[in-house]
Write a protein that holds these residues in place. Structure first.
Motif, mmCIF file in Angstrom:
data_model
loop_
_atom_site.group_PDB
_atom_site.id
_atom_site.type_symbol
_atom_site.label_atom_id
_atom_site.label_comp_id
_atom_site.label_asym_id
_atom_site.label_seq_id
_atom_site.Cartn_x
_atom_site.Cartn_y
_atom_site.Cartn_z
ATOM 1 N N LEU A 186 14.348 11.496 30.244
ATOM 2 C CA LEU A 186 13.663 11.059 28.798
ATOM 3 C C LEU A 186 13.006 9.611 29.765
ATOM 4 C CD1 LEU A 186 17.236 9.621 27.873
ATOM 5 C CD2 LEU A 186 15.683 12.180 27.399
ATOM 6 N N GLY A 187 12.067 9.179 28.885
ATOM 7 C CA GLY A 187 11.316 8.081 29.413
ATOM 8 C C GLY A 187 12.497 7.014 29.920
ATOM 9 N N TYR A 188 11.841 5.655 30.348
ATOM 10 C CA TYR A 188 12.426 4.536 31.085
ATOM 11 C C TYR A 188 11.721 3.615 31.497
ATOM 12 C CZ TYR A 188 15.889 1.615 33.475
ATOM 13 O OH TYR A 188 16.570 0.496 34.148
ATOM 14 N N LEU A 189 12.094 2.678 30.801
ATOM 15 C CA LEU A 189 11.136 1.132 31.330
ATOM 16 C C LEU A 189 12.178 0.028 30.830
ATOM 17 C CD1 LEU A 189 8.953 -0.352 28.927
ATOM 18 C CD2 LEU A 189 10.654 1.439 28.029
ATOM 19 N N THR A 190 11.978 -1.229 31.617
ATOM 20 C CA THR A 190 12.482 -2.456 30.974
ATOM 21 C C THR A 190 11.021 -2.901 30.523
ATOM 22 O OG1 THR A 190 14.103 -2.570 33.188
ATOM 23 C CG2 THR A 190 13.478 -4.618 31.354
ATOM 24 N N PRO A 191 11.461 -3.174 29.276
ATOM 25 C CA PRO A 191 11.066 -3.950 28.180
ATOM 26 C C PRO A 191 9.792 -5.302 28.494
ATOM 27 C CG PRO A 191 11.644 -3.531 27.108
ATOM 28 C CD PRO A 191 12.657 -3.169 28.027
ATOM 29 N N ASP A 192 8.472 -5.364 28.758
ATOM 30 C CA ASP A 192 8.417 -6.255 29.179
ATOM 31 C C ASP A 192 7.018 -7.423 27.700
ATOM 32 O OD1 ASP A 192 6.873 -9.057 30.355
ATOM 33 O OD2 ASP A 192 5.656 -8.460 31.934
ATOM 34 N N PRO A 193 7.799 -8.478 27.552
ATOM 35 C CA PRO A 193 7.185 -8.718 26.571
ATOM 36 C C PRO A 193 5.914 -9.420 26.528
ATOM 37 C CG PRO A 193 9.735 -9.804 25.579
ATOM 38 C CD PRO A 193 9.073 -9.534 27.628
ATOM 39 N N GLY A 194 5.247 -9.840 28.097
ATOM 40 C CA GLY A 194 3.921 -10.089 28.637
ATOM 41 C C GLY A 194 2.507 -8.965 28.553
ATOM 42 N N ASP A 195 3.885 -7.982 28.177
ATOM 43 C CA ASP A 195 2.425 -6.629 29.157
ATOM 44 C C ASP A 195 2.722 -5.402 27.807
ATOM 45 O OD1 ASP A 195 1.191 -5.138 30.029
ATOM 46 O OD2 ASP A 195 2.388 -4.665 31.626
ATOM 47 N N PRO A 196 2.808 -5.597 26.520
ATOM 48 C CA PRO A 196 3.488 -4.754 25.628
ATOM 49 C C PRO A 196 2.729 -3.526 26.147
ATOM 50 C CG PRO A 196 2.703 -6.534 24.702
ATOM 51 C CD PRO A 196 2.011 -7.458 26.213
ATOM 52 N N SER A 197 2.015 -3.559 26.960
ATOM 53 C CA SER A 197 1.045 -2.023 26.856
ATOM 54 C C SER A 197 1.513 -1.228 27.527
ATOM 55 C CB SER A 197 -0.545 -2.040 27.904
ATOM 56 O OG SER A 197 -0.051 -3.009 28.695
ATOM 57 N N GLN A 198 2.311 -1.715 28.117
ATOM 58 C CA GLN A 198 3.690 -1.596 29.451
ATOM 59 C C GLN A 198 4.678 0.052 28.430
ATOM 60 O OE1 GLN A 198 7.141 -3.149 30.810
ATOM 61 N NE2 GLN A 198 7.333 -2.079 32.762
ATOM 62 N N SER A 222 5.720 13.676 24.963
ATOM 63 C CA SER A 222 5.409 15.393 25.699
ATOM 64 C C SER A 222 6.672 15.738 26.985
ATOM 65 C CB SER A 222 3.321 15.810 26.365
ATOM 66 O OG SER A 222 3.938 14.330 27.436
ATOM 67 N N LYS A 223 7.592 14.766 26.687
ATOM 68 C CA LYS A 223 8.788 15.699 27.457
ATOM 69 C C LYS A 223 9.620 16.383 26.846
ATOM 70 C CE LYS A 223 8.800 12.409 31.368
ATOM 71 N NZ LYS A 223 10.079 11.079 32.254
ATOM 72 N N ARG A 224 10.388 17.248 27.501
ATOM 73 C CA ARG A 224 11.543 18.330 26.981
ATOM 74 C C ARG A 224 12.090 17.244 27.064
ATOM 75 N NH1 ARG A 224 11.492 22.610 23.287
ATOM 76 N NH2 ARG A 224 13.252 24.033 23.268
ATOM 77 N N PRO A 225 13.215 17.116 26.160
ATOM 78 C CA PRO A 225 14.984 16.438 26.944
ATOM 79 C C PRO A 225 15.426 17.956 27.036
ATOM 80 C CG PRO A 225 14.195 15.852 24.622
ATOM 81 C CD PRO A 225 13.294 16.747 25.312
ATOM 82 N N ALA A 226 16.325 17.658 28.428
ATOM 83 C CA ALA A 226 16.959 18.421 29.390
ATOM 84 C C ALA A 226 18.543 18.649 28.595
ATOM 85 C CB ALA A 226 17.714 17.838 30.615
ATOM 86 N N ALA A 227 18.677 20.129 28.255
ATOM 87 C CA ALA A 227 19.858 19.965 27.687
ATOM 88 C C ALA A 227 21.189 20.375 28.074
ATOM 89 C CB ALA A 227 19.496 21.239 26.398
ATOM 90 N N PHE A 228 22.199 19.920 27.897
ATOM 91 C CA PHE A 228 23.955 20.346 28.639
ATOM 92 C C PHE A 228 24.310 20.541 27.065
ATOM 93 C CE2 PHE A 228 21.576 17.583 31.389
ATOM 94 C CZ PHE A 228 21.985 17.659 31.889
#
Length: 336
Positions: free
Chosen positions: A285-297, A307-313
């Motif tokens: 999965l995608g991951y980040l800690t959101p930063d209101p000072g840098d919305p483009s992140q 474009s990622k396909r999640p791994a299936a369990f």
């Protein structure tokens, strides 16, 4: 059989297990215990379990989010009385975490009733408080990752990820779903309000504190506080953005959706940063800690994740249900 549905992701675990228990044992008598006054949980249970013969009752929750500890003293006696009555009539109890699960579990353990506690999938490096406490008193732990076995070297069963079965056919509805539970997500919502995801059609489940704030700032978006049928929105999303909670598991495993986990430091009881990073890595999965000072992140991570396909369990809820039923029938107890 009693399942304690303690709200939010805890309720999702209870629903998933009730579904699979009834698949394995049609006609099984199941009582699901929700927190008293939690209308969202009651609506969710009605939406998912209506017509399956499941009885729903309520019991006091000793401590709600952001409350002071002294509130436990006023609610605990009533909770224990209610829990004692419940424990007299069940042959097994499944707790799904949260302090709401503790009184019924204690009452059941005192009567010799086997108790099974679902450990949080984000608690990979340390035990959650409620499950750790109850395991120390004799409860069994249902573990969602093999890595959690090092935390529970006795009375631990690795079953896999526990999530509700899909109820809608996945499709691409042309929107990004943002869902963050009852409490919302301060960093994420401020990042979006300051221009993050401006190029996307948004559907936002904002929780009880943030819905009006976002409606004022995002007039072209669909914003609501809660929907018991959140699966309908998940099934139609092109991508799901959520915090470290059960929605990331549900969206990626039940519906195969690309997911971004936006870490929320304001809800430490939902697991720490290491646990959130672990789940994102394991599930691709995608991951980040959101930063209101840098919305483009946020936009960059969303673009990469689309474009990622999640791994299936596999179906951990089915395996967990079999563990519990085997114990009720005496098979698992003899093996243990």
């Amino acid at each position: 059989m009693a399942l304690v549905a303690s709200g939010g992701g805890h309720t999702s675990f209870a629903v998933a297990l009730a579904e699979r228990l009834l698949d394995l044992e049609p006609g099984l008598e199941i009582e699901v215990v929700a927190p008293a006054g939690d209308t969202n949980t009651l609506r969710r249970l009605a939406s998912r379990l209506r017509g399956r013969g499941v009885r729903v009752s309520t019991s006091p929750k000793p401590l709600h989010p952001q409350e002071r500890l002294y509130r436990v003293l006023t609610r605990a006696p009533h909770a224990l009385v209610k829990a004692s009555a419940l424990a007299r009539g069940v042959d097994a109890l499944v707790c799904t975490g949260s302090n709401h699960s503790v009184p019924p579990s204690l009452a059941a353990l005192a009567r010799g009733v086997p108790v099974f506690c679902v450990e949080d999938p984000y608690r990979v490096f340390e035990k959650s408080r409620s499950v750790g406490l109850l395991h120390g008193l004799g409860a069994y732990a249902l573990l969602q990752w093999g890595e959690q076995l090092r935390l529970y070297r006795s009375r631990g069963f690795y079953v896999g990820l526990i999530y509700e079965r899909p109820v809608y056919k996945p499709e691409r509805g042309g929107y990004v779903l943002v869902t963050t539970g009852t409490m919302g997500h301060r960093l994420l919502f401020r990042t979006i309000a300051r221009g993050g995801l401006r190029g996307y059609r948004l559907v936002i489940q904002a929780g009880k504190y943030w819905a009006e704030y976002l409606k004022r700032r995002l007039p072209g978006s669909v914003v609501f506080d809660y929907d018991p049928d959140i699966d309908r929105w998940i099934a139609g999303a092109d991508l799901v953005i959520t915090h470290q909670g059960i929605a990331a598991i549900q969206a990626s495993q039940a519906y195969g959706k690309p997911v971004v986990i936006a870490f929320n430091p304001d809800i430490p009881l939902a697991g720490g940063r290491e646990g959130a990073e672990f789940v994102a890595r394991k599930l691709n999965l995608g991951y980040l800690t959101p930063d209101p000072g840098d919305p483009s992140q946020l936009d960059r991570v969303v673009e990469e994740t689309l474009s990622k396909r999640p791994a299936a369990f596999g179906d951990g809820a089915a395996r967990a249900s079999k563990v519990v039923l085997d114990f009720v029938k005496g098979v698992g107890r003899r093996a243990a």
